[in-house]
Design a protein around this motif. Structure first.
Motif, PDB file in Angstrom:
ATOM      1  N   PHE A   5       0.712  -0.935   0.145  1.00  0.00           N
ATOM      2  CA  PHE A   5       0.146  -0.136  -0.111  1.00  0.00           C
ATOM      3  C   PHE A   5       0.556   1.355  -0.304  1.00  0.00           C
ATOM      4  CE2 PHE A   5      -1.950   3.447   2.798  1.00  0.00           C
ATOM      5  CZ  PHE A   5      -3.368   4.467   1.848  1.00  0.00           C
ATOM      6  N   TYR A   6       1.656   0.684   0.765  1.00  0.00           N
ATOM      7  CA  TYR A   6       2.603   2.518   1.433  1.00  0.00           C
ATOM      8  C   TYR A   6       3.938   2.436  -0.492  1.00  0.00           C
ATOM      9  CZ  TYR A   6       0.734   3.511   5.133  1.00  0.00           C
ATOM     10  OH  TYR A   6      -0.455   4.321   6.591  1.00  0.00           O
ATOM     11  N   SER A   7       3.907   1.721  -0.618  1.00  0.00           N
ATOM     12  CA  SER A   7       5.136   1.374  -2.167  1.00  0.00           C
ATOM     13  C   SER A   7       4.777   2.132  -3.001  1.00  0.00           C
ATOM     14  CB  SER A   7       5.884   0.021  -1.753  1.00  0.00           C
ATOM     15  OG  SER A   7       5.293  -0.881  -2.364  1.00  0.00           O
ATOM     16  N   THR A   8       3.495   1.768  -3.089  1.00  0.00           N
ATOM     17  CA  THR A   8       2.438   2.275  -3.866  1.00  0.00           C
ATOM     18  C   THR A   8       1.950   3.537  -4.002  1.00  0.00           C
ATOM     19  OG1 THR A   8       1.118   0.285  -4.596  1.00  0.00           O
ATOM     20  CG2 THR A   8       0.290   1.480  -5.758  1.00  0.00           C
ATOM     21  N   ILE A   9       1.709   4.111  -3.044  1.00  0.00           N
ATOM     22  CA  ILE A   9       1.336   4.919  -2.467  1.00  0.00           C
ATOM     23  C   ILE A   9       2.961   6.527  -2.562  1.00  0.00           C
ATOM     24  CG2 ILE A   9       1.643   6.685  -0.610  1.00  0.00           C
ATOM     25  CD1 ILE A   9      -1.417   6.827  -1.474  1.00  0.00           C
ATOM     26  N   ALA A  10       3.637   5.402  -2.490  1.00  0.00           N
ATOM     27  CA  ALA A  10       5.255   6.433  -3.125  1.00  0.00           C
ATOM     28  C   ALA A  10       5.797   6.518  -4.086  1.00  0.00           C
ATOM     29  CB  ALA A  10       6.143   5.133  -2.169  1.00  0.00           C
ATOM     30  N   VAL A  52     -13.775 -14.570   2.905  1.00  0.00           N
ATOM     31  CA  VAL A  52     -12.860 -14.455   3.104  1.00  0.00           C
ATOM     32  C   VAL A  52     -12.235 -12.303   2.422  1.00  0.00           C
ATOM     33  CG1 VAL A  52     -10.006 -13.422   3.365  1.00  0.00           C
ATOM     34  CG2 VAL A  52     -11.173 -15.999   3.797  1.00  0.00           C
ATOM     35  N   ILE A  53     -12.750 -11.760   3.196  1.00  0.00           N
ATOM     36  CA  ILE A  53     -12.875 -10.225   2.476  1.00  0.00           C
ATOM     37  C   ILE A  53     -10.954  -9.566   3.299  1.00  0.00           C
ATOM     38  CG2 ILE A  53     -14.509  -9.754   3.722  1.00  0.00           C
ATOM     39  CD1 ILE A  53     -15.854  -7.820   1.765  1.00  0.00           C
ATOM     40  N   ALA A  54     -10.575  -8.848   2.549  1.00  0.00           N
ATOM     41  CA  ALA A  54     -10.091  -8.242   2.596  1.00  0.00           C
ATOM     42  C   ALA A  54      -9.658  -5.940   2.052  1.00  0.00           C
ATOM     43  CB  ALA A  54      -8.749  -8.580   2.733  1.00  0.00           C
ATOM     44  N   PHE A  55      -8.810  -5.309   3.389  1.00  0.00           N
ATOM     45  CA  PHE A  55      -8.861  -4.044   3.272  1.00  0.00           C
ATOM     46  C   PHE A  55      -7.668  -4.084   2.717  1.00  0.00           C
ATOM     47  CE2 PHE A  55     -11.701  -0.725   4.448  1.00  0.00           C
ATOM     48  CZ  PHE A  55     -11.275   0.317   4.322  1.00  0.00           C
ATOM     49  N   ASP A  56      -7.555  -3.216   1.398  1.00  0.00           N
ATOM     50  CA  ASP A  56      -6.478  -2.915   0.967  1.00  0.00           C
ATOM     51  C   ASP A  56      -5.978  -4.165  -0.280  1.00  0.00           C
ATOM     52  OD1 ASP A  56      -5.887  -0.428   1.274  1.00  0.00           O
ATOM     53  OD2 ASP A  56      -5.005  -1.243   2.921  1.00  0.00           O
ATOM     54  N   GLU A  57      -5.489  -3.850  -1.166  1.00  0.00           N
ATOM     55  CA  GLU A  57      -4.862  -4.808  -1.751  1.00  0.00           C
ATOM     56  C   GLU A  57      -3.569  -5.042  -1.821  1.00  0.00           C
ATOM     57  OE1 GLU A  57      -5.200  -3.606  -6.563  1.00  0.00           O
ATOM     58  OE2 GLU A  57      -6.208  -1.582  -5.395  1.00  0.00           O
ATOM     59  N   THR A  58      -3.052  -5.969  -2.543  1.00  0.00           N
ATOM     60  CA  THR A  58      -1.576  -6.369  -2.678  1.00  0.00           C
ATOM     61  C   THR A  58      -1.339  -7.119  -3.697  1.00  0.00           C
ATOM     62  OG1 THR A  58       0.474  -7.303  -0.944  1.00  0.00           O
ATOM     63  CG2 THR A  58      -1.795  -7.810  -0.673  1.00  0.00           C
ATOM     64  N   GLU A  59      -0.287  -7.126  -4.226  1.00  0.00           N
ATOM     65  CA  GLU A  59       0.533  -8.447  -4.847  1.00  0.00           C
ATOM     66  C   GLU A  59       0.699  -9.471  -4.728  1.00  0.00           C
ATOM     67  OE1 GLU A  59       3.779  -7.329  -6.732  1.00  0.00           O
ATOM     68  OE2 GLU A  59       2.977  -5.143  -8.456  1.00  0.00           O
ATOM     69  N   ALA A  60       0.651  -9.485  -3.163  1.00  0.00           N
ATOM     70  CA  ALA A  60       0.785 -10.807  -2.480  1.00  0.00           C
ATOM     71  C   ALA A  60      -0.194 -12.340  -3.198  1.00  0.00           C
ATOM     72  CB  ALA A  60       1.278 -10.933  -1.066  1.00  0.00           C
ATOM     73  N   TYR A  61      -1.236 -11.623  -2.879  1.00  0.00           N
ATOM     74  CA  TYR A  61      -2.867 -11.999  -2.939  1.00  0.00           C
ATOM     75  C   TYR A  61      -3.176 -13.283  -4.079  1.00  0.00           C
ATOM     76  CZ  TYR A  61      -5.211  -8.511   0.584  1.00  0.00           C
ATOM     77  OH  TYR A  61      -5.509  -8.091   1.336  1.00  0.00           O
ATOM     78  N   ASN A  62      -1.658 -12.406  -5.068  1.00  0.00           N
ATOM     79  CA  ASN A  62      -1.875 -13.198  -6.391  1.00  0.00           C
ATOM     80  C   ASN A  62      -1.624 -14.299  -6.107  1.00  0.00           C
ATOM     81  OD1 ASN A  62      -3.179 -11.416  -8.305  1.00  0.00           O
ATOM     82  ND2 ASN A  62      -0.952  -9.787  -8.770  1.00  0.00           N
ATOM     83  N   LEU A  63      -0.400 -14.707  -5.314  1.00  0.00           N
ATOM     84  CA  LEU A  63       0.022 -16.197  -4.891  1.00  0.00           C
ATOM     85  C   LEU A  63      -1.130 -17.638  -4.685  1.00  0.00           C
ATOM     86  CD1 LEU A  63       3.192 -15.028  -3.424  1.00  0.00           C
ATOM     87  CD2 LEU A  63       3.016 -15.679  -5.836  1.00  0.00           C
ATOM     88  N   ILE A  85      -9.228 -13.006  -3.862  1.00  0.00           N
ATOM     89  CA  ILE A  85      -9.584 -11.579  -2.827  1.00  0.00           C
ATOM     90  C   ILE A  85     -10.557 -11.733  -3.210  1.00  0.00           C
ATOM     91  CG2 ILE A  85      -8.727 -11.473  -0.484  1.00  0.00           C
ATOM     92  CD1 ILE A  85      -7.808 -14.372  -0.760  1.00  0.00           C
ATOM     93  N   SER A  86     -11.792 -11.525  -2.555  1.00  0.00           N
ATOM     94  CA  SER A  86     -12.385 -10.166  -2.757  1.00  0.00           C
ATOM     95  C   SER A  86     -11.723  -9.053  -1.574  1.00  0.00           C
ATOM     96  CB  SER A  86     -13.660 -10.263  -2.072  1.00  0.00           C
ATOM     97  OG  SER A  86     -14.425 -11.598  -3.057  1.00  0.00           O
ATOM     98  N   TYR A  87     -11.559  -8.088  -2.072  1.00  0.00           N
ATOM     99  CA  TYR A  87     -10.779  -7.096  -1.467  1.00  0.00           C
ATOM    100  C   TYR A  87     -11.693  -5.044  -1.686  1.00  0.00           C
ATOM    101  CZ  TYR A  87      -9.134  -5.946  -6.180  1.00  0.00           C
ATOM    102  OH  TYR A  87      -8.537  -5.402  -6.876  1.00  0.00           O
ATOM    103  N   VAL A  88     -10.976  -4.710  -0.920  1.00  0.00           N
ATOM    104  CA  VAL A  88     -11.479  -2.647  -0.830  1.00  0.00           C
ATOM    105  C   VAL A  88     -10.094  -1.753  -1.413  1.00  0.00           C
ATOM    106  CG1 VAL A  88     -11.639  -0.456   0.221  1.00  0.00           C
ATOM    107  CG2 VAL A  88     -12.658  -2.843   0.995  1.00  0.00           C
TER     108      VAL A  88
END
Length: 333
Positions: free
Chosen positions: A77-82, A272-283, A288-291
């Motif tokens: 999340f923060y690396s993408t923001i940066a 399962v549902i999660a806040f924020d996305e991350t490339e790690a979900y692809n593993l 994964i459903s996400y915000v």
């Protein structure tokens, strides 16, 4: 090797330092012949002249540097923001200095002091718990500053946030409508207002729904261990139709690791549902459903507001709220 200066160019060209400065800074209105301009530019190129940014900043009172303090640069999340902030800042001619506070108020303050010493024109920050005093000092000194993702309850400051309460309430309602027997909220035991807002949104929905719910709140020191322990306790009761709602991607990854280790299938055994996305979900074998947060727009707006403060055309106190979006995937049955 001695750094070349405009004095060297002036000496070689046989003109004044002021004339060289006019040409190199492309100032309009000067009565300098084209031949003299060409001669000065040719000499500057020949002797590999590069402007002294520090000297330039003293004259313009601008360094064209922006400090960015994030909570955890290792988080997607923060690396993408940066990355998005850097892109937006570069378009306006700024260079970005980045630091990660690791949720530590002492480190947060040291980064503020460091960036101040580097004479940055302003800062974009993600405040941590107990950082109020450090931020208030910046405001008292009339330092251009904008918060991103987070905010401080007792400090009036320009910032970029999302509709944490509302989107979390929407997630709760979405899960209620799926008629789960039990909904488990997994969040942080924290004083950070934006995370408290997510918990509050969930509470508002669930309290009026009549659906049984459980909350697992973990600290920042042992996230994986506490998440694993919490889910383990939840799964020991016999409720079959369960859903897990993780209030951050870091919590979600810890929870998914537990499910994989214990061969618990998603969504067959648990949703399962999660806040924020991350490339790690692809593993993970299930999508994964996400915000999703509008990170590019948030970053661009943060830079825009900061630049406005730096150049005195956007007043202090402006806050902008963006709407997050629930992305439906196959992890919720």
């Amino acid at each position: 090797m001695k750094r070349t200066s405009i004095k060297d160019i002036a000496r070689i060209a046989g003109v004044s330092v002021a004339t060289v400065s006019y040409v190199l800074n492309k100032k309009e209105g000067s009565r300098i012949s084209e031949s003299t301009k060409e001669k000065i530019l040719e000499i500057a190129e020949t002797i590999n002249y590069t402007p002294n940014k520090m000297a330039k900043s003293l004259k313009t009172n601008k360094s064209k540097l922006i400090g960015l303090i994030l909570a955890d640069i290792s988080n997607d999340f923060y690396s993408t923001i940066a990355r998005n902030i850097e892109n937006a800042a570069m378009k306006l001619g700024y260079t970005l200095l980045i630091g990660s506070s690791d949720e530590n108020p002492q480190k947060f303050k040291k980064l503020i002091d460091l960036f101040s010493e580097q004479q940055v024109d302003g800062m974009i920050i993600a405040p941590v718990v107990d950082s109020d005093e450090a931020v208030e000092k910046l405001i008292k000194e009339e330092y251009p500053v904008v918060t991103i993702d987070r905010y401080l309850k007792n400090v009036e400051i320009p910032g970029i946030v999302i509709n944490n309460t509302e989107i979390s309430e929407q997630i709760g309602q979405f899960l209620v409508e799926k008629k789960f027997d039990e909904i488990v909220y997994i969040g942080y035991d924290t004083e950070l207002p934006h995370l408290q807002d997510r918990e509050e949104g969930f509470n508002q929905c669930i309290s009026s729904s009549g659906v049984h719910s459980i909350k697992i709140l973990v600290g920042l020191e042992n996230i994986e261990g506490e998440v694993h322990q919490g889910i383990d306790k939840v799964l020991k009761n016999n409720t079959k139709n369960k859903a897990l709602y993780f209030s951050s991607n870091k919590l979600a990854l810890a929870g998914l690791a537990y499910l994989i280790k214990n061969k618990i299938n998603v969504p067959e055994d648990i949703s399962v549902i999660a806040f924020d996305e991350t490339e790690a979900y692809n593993l993970f074998q299930t999508e994964i459903s996400y915000v999703r947060q509008p990170l590019q727009k948030m970053a661009e707006e943060a830079v825009k507001i900061l630049d406005g403060q730096i150049n005195n055309y956007i007043p202090n106190g402006k806050k902008v709220t963006f709407n997050a979006e629930l992305i439906h995937k196959s992890s919720v049955k």
